[in-house]
Design a protein around this motif. Structure first.
Motif, mmCIF file in Angstrom:
data_model
loop_
_atom_site.group_PDB
_atom_site.id
_atom_site.type_symbol
_atom_site.label_atom_id
_atom_site.label_comp_id
_atom_site.label_asym_id
_atom_site.label_seq_id
_atom_site.Cartn_x
_atom_site.Cartn_y
_atom_site.Cartn_z
ATOM 1 N N ALA A 303 -5.029 -5.590 54.044
ATOM 2 C CA ALA A 303 -3.836 -5.946 53.256
ATOM 3 C C ALA A 303 -2.579 -5.588 54.030
ATOM 4 O O ALA A 303 -1.569 -5.193 53.465
ATOM 5 C CB ALA A 303 -3.869 -5.229 51.910
ATOM 6 N N GLY A 304 -2.626 -5.739 55.354
ATOM 7 C CA GLY A 304 -1.462 -5.425 56.186
ATOM 8 C C GLY A 304 -0.482 -6.583 56.222
ATOM 9 O O GLY A 304 -0.469 -7.431 55.331
ATOM 10 N N THR A 305 0.301 -6.618 57.296
ATOM 11 C CA THR A 305 1.325 -7.654 57.448
ATOM 12 C C THR A 305 0.729 -9.049 57.236
ATOM 13 O O THR A 305 1.263 -9.857 56.477
ATOM 14 C CB THR A 305 1.892 -7.600 58.888
ATOM 15 O OG1 THR A 305 2.228 -6.256 59.167
ATOM 16 C CG2 THR A 305 3.085 -8.488 59.060
ATOM 17 N N MET A 306 -0.369 -9.334 57.904
ATOM 18 C CA MET A 306 -0.933 -10.686 57.849
ATOM 19 C C MET A 306 -1.771 -10.903 56.595
ATOM 20 O O MET A 306 -1.660 -11.943 55.942
ATOM 21 C CB MET A 306 -1.771 -10.965 59.102
ATOM 22 C CG MET A 306 -0.966 -10.986 60.374
ATOM 23 S SD MET A 306 0.458 -12.102 60.349
ATOM 24 C CE MET A 306 -0.342 -13.691 60.484
ATOM 25 N N GLY A 307 -2.616 -9.930 56.261
ATOM 26 C CA GLY A 307 -3.502 -10.093 55.104
ATOM 27 C C GLY A 307 -2.722 -10.430 53.836
ATOM 28 O O GLY A 307 -3.079 -11.356 53.099
ATOM 29 N N GLU A 325 -9.759 -3.406 51.348
ATOM 30 C CA GLU A 325 -9.141 -2.445 52.278
ATOM 31 C C GLU A 325 -10.033 -1.224 52.434
ATOM 32 O O GLU A 325 -11.060 -1.101 51.754
ATOM 33 C CB GLU A 325 -7.763 -2.019 51.744
ATOM 34 C CG GLU A 325 -6.581 -2.725 52.397
ATOM 35 C CD GLU A 325 -6.325 -2.309 53.850
ATOM 36 O OE1 GLU A 325 -6.944 -1.336 54.324
ATOM 37 O OE2 GLU A 325 -5.506 -2.966 54.525
ATOM 38 N N THR A 326 -9.610 -0.327 53.315
ATOM 39 C CA THR A 326 -10.408 0.879 53.547
ATOM 40 C C THR A 326 -9.994 2.028 52.630
ATOM 41 O O THR A 326 -10.704 3.011 52.522
ATOM 42 C CB THR A 326 -10.270 1.350 55.005
ATOM 43 O OG1 THR A 326 -8.871 1.368 55.308
ATOM 44 C CG2 THR A 326 -10.972 0.427 55.968
ATOM 45 N N PHE A 330 -3.790 1.900 51.051
ATOM 46 C CA PHE A 330 -3.465 0.693 51.837
ATOM 47 C C PHE A 330 -3.383 -0.541 50.932
ATOM 48 O O PHE A 330 -2.573 -1.432 51.140
ATOM 49 C CB PHE A 330 -4.507 0.470 52.936
ATOM 50 C CG PHE A 330 -4.639 1.644 53.863
ATOM 51 C CD1 PHE A 330 -3.526 2.138 54.528
ATOM 52 C CD2 PHE A 330 -5.870 2.267 54.060
ATOM 53 C CE1 PHE A 330 -3.629 3.234 55.381
ATOM 54 C CE2 PHE A 330 -5.980 3.360 54.898
ATOM 55 C CZ PHE A 330 -4.872 3.860 55.560
ATOM 56 N N TYR A 369 -17.466 -3.914 49.521
ATOM 57 C CA TYR A 369 -17.877 -5.273 49.938
ATOM 58 C C TYR A 369 -18.614 -6.024 48.830
ATOM 59 O O TYR A 369 -18.690 -7.256 48.865
ATOM 60 C CB TYR A 369 -18.749 -5.204 51.198
ATOM 61 C CG TYR A 369 -17.932 -5.086 52.470
ATOM 62 C CD1 TYR A 369 -17.371 -3.867 52.841
ATOM 63 C CD2 TYR A 369 -17.712 -6.193 53.280
ATOM 64 C CE1 TYR A 369 -16.600 -3.754 53.998
ATOM 65 C CE2 TYR A 369 -16.949 -6.089 54.439
ATOM 66 C CZ TYR A 369 -16.396 -4.864 54.788
ATOM 67 O OH TYR A 369 -15.639 -4.770 55.923
ATOM 68 N N PHE A 383 -7.310 -4.631 61.997
ATOM 69 C CA PHE A 383 -6.713 -4.320 63.298
ATOM 70 C C PHE A 383 -7.310 -5.199 64.404
ATOM 71 O O PHE A 383 -8.468 -5.576 64.358
ATOM 72 C CB PHE A 383 -6.967 -2.854 63.678
ATOM 73 C CG PHE A 383 -6.411 -1.867 62.696
ATOM 74 C CD1 PHE A 383 -5.148 -2.042 62.156
ATOM 75 C CD2 PHE A 383 -7.152 -0.745 62.313
ATOM 76 C CE1 PHE A 383 -4.628 -1.131 61.254
ATOM 77 C CE2 PHE A 383 -6.636 0.173 61.415
ATOM 78 C CZ PHE A 383 -5.374 -0.021 60.877
ATOM 79 N N VAL A 388 -13.891 -2.949 65.634
ATOM 80 C CA VAL A 388 -13.603 -2.971 64.187
ATOM 81 C C VAL A 388 -13.975 -4.339 63.608
ATOM 82 O O VAL A 388 -14.615 -4.451 62.564
ATOM 83 C CB VAL A 388 -12.105 -2.655 63.917
ATOM 84 C CG1 VAL A 388 -11.815 -2.647 62.428
ATOM 85 C CG2 VAL A 388 -11.724 -1.315 64.534
ATOM 86 N N ASN A 409 -8.594 -13.867 61.694
ATOM 87 C CA ASN A 409 -7.196 -14.145 62.027
ATOM 88 C C ASN A 409 -6.821 -13.512 63.376
ATOM 89 O O ASN A 409 -5.649 -13.324 63.678
ATOM 90 C CB ASN A 409 -6.291 -13.583 60.912
ATOM 91 C CG ASN A 409 -4.834 -13.953 61.104
ATOM 92 O OD1 ASN A 409 -4.519 -15.117 61.334
ATOM 93 N ND2 ASN A 409 -3.936 -12.978 61.036
ATOM 94 N N THR A 410 -7.828 -13.206 64.182
ATOM 95 C CA THR A 410 -7.514 -12.568 65.471
ATOM 96 C C THR A 410 -6.506 -13.400 66.256
ATOM 97 O O THR A 410 -6.541 -14.630 66.209
ATOM 98 C CB THR A 410 -8.778 -12.365 66.331
ATOM 99 O OG1 THR A 410 -8.373 -11.780 67.573
ATOM 100 C CG2 THR A 410 -9.511 -13.665 66.615
ATOM 101 N N SER A 411 -5.623 -12.704 67.008
ATOM 102 C CA SER A 411 -4.677 -13.482 67.800
ATOM 103 C C SER A 411 -5.086 -13.547 69.265
ATOM 104 O O SER A 411 -4.516 -14.337 70.012
ATOM 105 C CB SER A 411 -3.261 -12.922 67.652
ATOM 106 O OG SER A 411 -3.260 -11.532 67.609
ATOM 107 N N HIS A 432 -5.898 -18.802 62.766
ATOM 108 C CA HIS A 432 -4.797 -18.014 63.327
ATOM 109 C C HIS A 432 -3.495 -18.398 62.639
ATOM 110 O O HIS A 432 -2.906 -19.439 62.926
ATOM 111 C CB HIS A 432 -4.725 -18.252 64.844
ATOM 112 C CG HIS A 432 -3.704 -17.400 65.527
ATOM 113 N ND1 HIS A 432 -3.060 -17.772 66.679
ATOM 114 C CD2 HIS A 432 -3.220 -16.173 65.218
ATOM 115 C CE1 HIS A 432 -2.220 -16.820 67.043
ATOM 116 N NE2 HIS A 432 -2.301 -15.850 66.164
ATOM 117 N N SER A 435 3.173 -15.264 61.772
ATOM 118 C CA SER A 435 3.939 -14.340 60.935
ATOM 119 C C SER A 435 5.360 -14.866 60.693
ATOM 120 O O SER A 435 5.984 -15.339 61.645
ATOM 121 C CB SER A 435 4.009 -12.990 61.649
ATOM 122 O OG SER A 435 4.627 -12.058 60.833
#
Ligand code: 3HC
Ligand code: NAI
Length: 697
Positions: A303-307, A325-326, A330, A369, A383, A388, A409-411, A432, A435
């Motif tokens: 749930a960060g910037t992209m999520g 999330e973990t 978060f 999960y 990340f 991970v 969504n890896t860049s 992808h 942002s």
């Protein structure tokens, strides 16, 4: 030869003219001819009124864009429209789907207009670098007033039938029964009431006594919001002419300016982007009838910037998401950002607070999960670390149902390697996002070695459903957009060593039309992200022997200057102000760095800055094409226009190179390579095309 795309029939003493020109009933030459012939026939026939309607999915969606750039074959738009407007009995346009551009202009020549509630009407020519050239700039202000007309014409955005009715563009919304029946009933009523044949061209009250200051204000506004675009300015000139000149003189002015924009390089570039966007949806080796799966529930990991931004895309179109999330903290933090984004939009009047709650209600937070058992698609945004990601995918593989698609969504990371830890590599794909993910329209769809057609087609359909422009790309470091950007940013840094300052480089590309230069962009994105990645790999010496390395960004980060978030990076920022201000500290740092490296700084011209940066993109783009990472040059253009703020009026980097001429581009690339072989290796495809006199497109 008689045109068959327009038919004429008679029902209950009403003439019915039907256009059939799939897919969108564009006003191709044969349609203009057919309309001219059928309306002439209808005029003579013993009917009481005429209805203009279209078969298939839409009313006329505009001029035939494929005809632009070639000599226009007669009859021209205005001749056809004149026949319609001068009919001796009422003409009613019956609108469904989209009446756009020349389609709406044709409808404005009819005496009245009715539409289904689902219909949309507008004048989107400006998006093609054009202006409405079928009388639209003269008729629309007469019908709805210059201010509303300016908004419709300069924004290019279509409006719903309801709004069009309120403005007076549409006379009646047909809410019950069939459109044709509604149009016939409307026509019959006109005749029974003895209604006048309303010719929009003859209306004058709304264009008389207009305060002409509105046009200067509109020009100023457009020069900010559509910086560098010529067409919006010419649109404003035309609407002004509608308020200062008699109809025919205004129309002549519109025609003169239409011819001017039609032959402009900007319009050629924007029309290129229109077709490029549609071509990007086609995957050459994928069967047309590839089935797609329904995506009704989505899981997001991280749930960060992209999520958070990615989740908003789905929720906005009513698809529920579960975010995993973990830790609770978060989740709380991520969802608070999403809520704040929605509340900001609500404050700006985009939707109500109630709708904010509805959207938030579609998001289910999760720490386990097991919550993902029902989802049809998962988008992972944790990340950027292979270990991970692999751990997450292994867990997803057991937690989700077997048919669920797993997207990353890896860049930068290898999608095939991520897929290898699952038992379903055919259902693993890269999505992808860019942002801010809820704003940027581009979606690079990364096709892995084993990605199945069904997964690919479904992901494309999902992209379309969430209103993204999807471009399918292959696996490589950085995919298309970031791989090219890497070369561009590297040149920007080398220019600092050689003699430029950040503001020189940024200023040159800003003037070319890019939304911002590489250093302002770095400050916005945060300089620490790349620095930490480079530190992880082990920073090279300050005087490396092999590949050229510029340590200026590292030196800046060492000062604790990470960009806007720390109030300083390549530039400094006043609190609460995003305006980059040049900083003598950075100039000194750059000058000292060059000295340390034994480089003599020189005066670098603006022209060289532009060439170095643009051709770095183009040369890498050519390699990407050769390797088959992008299917076509126009896909690269779409990626740059929708993901990187490249101005549509330049048509994207590859179109730009074509318009400069590949021979000239190649010669410059060779000259750069001679001075700096470690960072420039001319692409064989560029060489080949330059020698053949070819183009990328
Ligand atoms: N001319 C020629 N082809 C057109 C076209 C047009 N005006 N509009 C769409 N097409 C083609 C597309 O290229 C596509 O072809 P493809 O299948 O070979 O790729 C096909 O029609 C279907 O188009 P979409 O995939 O875009 O279909 P959608 O259903 O998603 O959208 C639409 C339909 C909203 C009508 C959209 O196509 C659109 O916005 N079209 C352009 C409308 C426009 O800009 N009109 C103004 C033209 S300029 C003008 O009218 C000048 C006048 O003032 C003189
Ligand atoms: P971020 O650091 O803002 O967010 C990552 C989130 O993932 C954090 O909230 C973290 O708690 C969570 N997370 C970490 N491990 C997890 C796990 N095992 N299970 C569940 N959640 C976990 O990072 P950001 O910027 O959102 O990036 C995410 C991904 O998107 C990365 O792969 C990045 O490369 C990519 N990306 C980032 C862009 C950007 O501009 N930030 C643009 C395009 C892609």
């Amino acid at each position: 030869m008689m045109s068959h795309s327009v038919s004429y029939t008679k029902e209950d003493a009403i003439g019915i003219i039907t256009v059939t020109n799939p897919p969108v009933n564009a006003l191709s030459q044969h349609v203009r001819q057919g309309l001219s012939e059928r309306f002439a026939e209808a005029d003579k026939d013993n009917t009481i009124a005429t209805v203009l309607i279209c078969a298939g999915r839409t009313f006329i969606a505009g001029a035939d864009i494929t005809e632009f750039g070639k000599p226009l074959q007669p009859p021209n738009f205005l001749d056809t429209m004149e026949i319609i407007e001068n009919l001796s009995k009422p003409v009613v346009a019956a609108i469904h789907g989209t009446a756009l551009g020349g389609g709406l202009e044709t409808a404005l020549c009819c005496h009245y207009r009715v539409a289904l509630p689902s219909a949309r009407v507008g004048l989107p020519e400006v998006a093609l670098g054009l202006l409405p050239g079928g009388g639209g700039t003269q008729r629309l202000p007469r019908l709805i007033g210059p201010e509303a007309a300016l908004e419709v014409i300069t924004s290019g955005s279509p409006m719903q039938a309801g709004q069009a009715h309120r403005l007076g563009v549409i006379d009646e919304v047909v809410t019950e029964g069939d459109l044709l029946d509604g149009a016939k009933a409307f026509a019959r009523k006109l005749v029974a009431d003895g209604a006048a044949l309303k010719k929009v061209r003859d209306l004058s009250d709304k264009v008389t006594g207009v305060d002409l200051a509105i046009f200067d204000a509109a020009r100023k506004q457009a020069s900010k919001t559509r910086r560098g675009f010529e067409a919006p300015q010419r649109c404003i000139d035309c609407v002004e002419a509608a308020c200062t000149l008699p109809f025919d003189a205004g129309l002549a002015k519109e025609q003169e300016l239409f011819r001017q924009v039609l032959t402009s390089q900007q319009s050629a570039a924007q029309r290129h982007i229109f077709f490029a966007e549609r071509a990007a949806a086609k995957v050459s080796d994928m069967p047309k009838d590839t089935p797609t799966r329904a995506i009704q529930k989505v899981g997001i990991i991280g749930a960060g910037t992209m999520g958070g931004g990615i989740a908003m895309n789905f929720v906005n179109v009513g698809i529920p998401v579960t975010i995993l999330e973990t830790g609770q903290e978060f989740l709380d933090k991520g969802l608070a950002v999403v809520r704040a984004n929605y509340e900001r939009s609500a404050k700006r009047g985009r939707f109500t607070l109630e709708q904010v709650e509805e959207r938030m209600g579609l998001i289910t937070p999760a720490l386990d999960y097991a919550a993902l058992g029902e989802v049809d698609l998962v988008v992972e945004a944790v990340f950027e670390n292979m270990e991970v990601k692999k751990e997450v995918f292994a867990r997803l593989d057991t937690a989700t149902k077997p048919e669920c698609i797993l997207a990353t969504n890896t860049s930068t990371l290898n999608v095939d390697e991520i897929a290898s830890v699952t038992a379903r590599p055919g259902q693993v794909i890269g999505t992808h996002f860019f942002s801010p993910a809820n704003v940027m329209r581009l979606l690079e769809i990364v096709r892995g070695d084993k990605t199945s057609f069904e997964t690919l087609a479904t992901t494309q359909a999902v992209g379309k459903a969430i209103q993204k422009i999807g471009v399918v790309v292959g696996v490589c470091d950085g995919f298309v957009g970031n791989r090219m950007l890497h070369k561009y940013s590297a040149q920007a840094q080398y220019l600092l060593e050689e003699g430029s300052l950040p503001q020189d480089v940024d200023g040159a590309v800003y003037d070319l039309g890019l939304a911002m230069g590489p250093f302002a962009m770095g400050d916005l994105a945060g300089l620490d992200v790349g620095w930490r990645i480079r530190q992880g790999k082990g920073l090279p010496d300050s005087l490396p022997t092999g590949e050229r390395y510029c340590a200026i960004p590292d030196r800046i980060c060492e000062l604790g200057r990470y960009g806007q978030k720390t109030g300083a990076g390549y530039y400094t920022y006043a609190p609460g102000d995003r305006t980059p201000r040049p900083d003598p500290v950075i100039e000194e740092l750059i000058v000292n760095y060059a000295k340390e490296k034994g480089m003599t700084r020189r005066l670098v011209s603006r022209e060289e800055i532009v060439e170095r940066l643009m051709y770095a993109l183009v040369n890498e783009g050519a390699k990407i094409l050769e390797e088959g990472i992008a299917q076509r040059a126009s896909d690269i253009d779409v990626i740059y226009v929708y993901g990187y703020g490249f101005p549509a009026y330049l048509g994207g980097p590859m179109f730009y190179a074509d318009s400069v001429g590949l021979k000239a581009v190649y010669e410059r690339v060779c000259a750069f390579a001679e001075h700096d072989p470690s960072s420039w290796q001319p692409a064989p495809l560029l060489k080949k095309l330059a020698e053949e006199g070819g183009t990328f497109h």
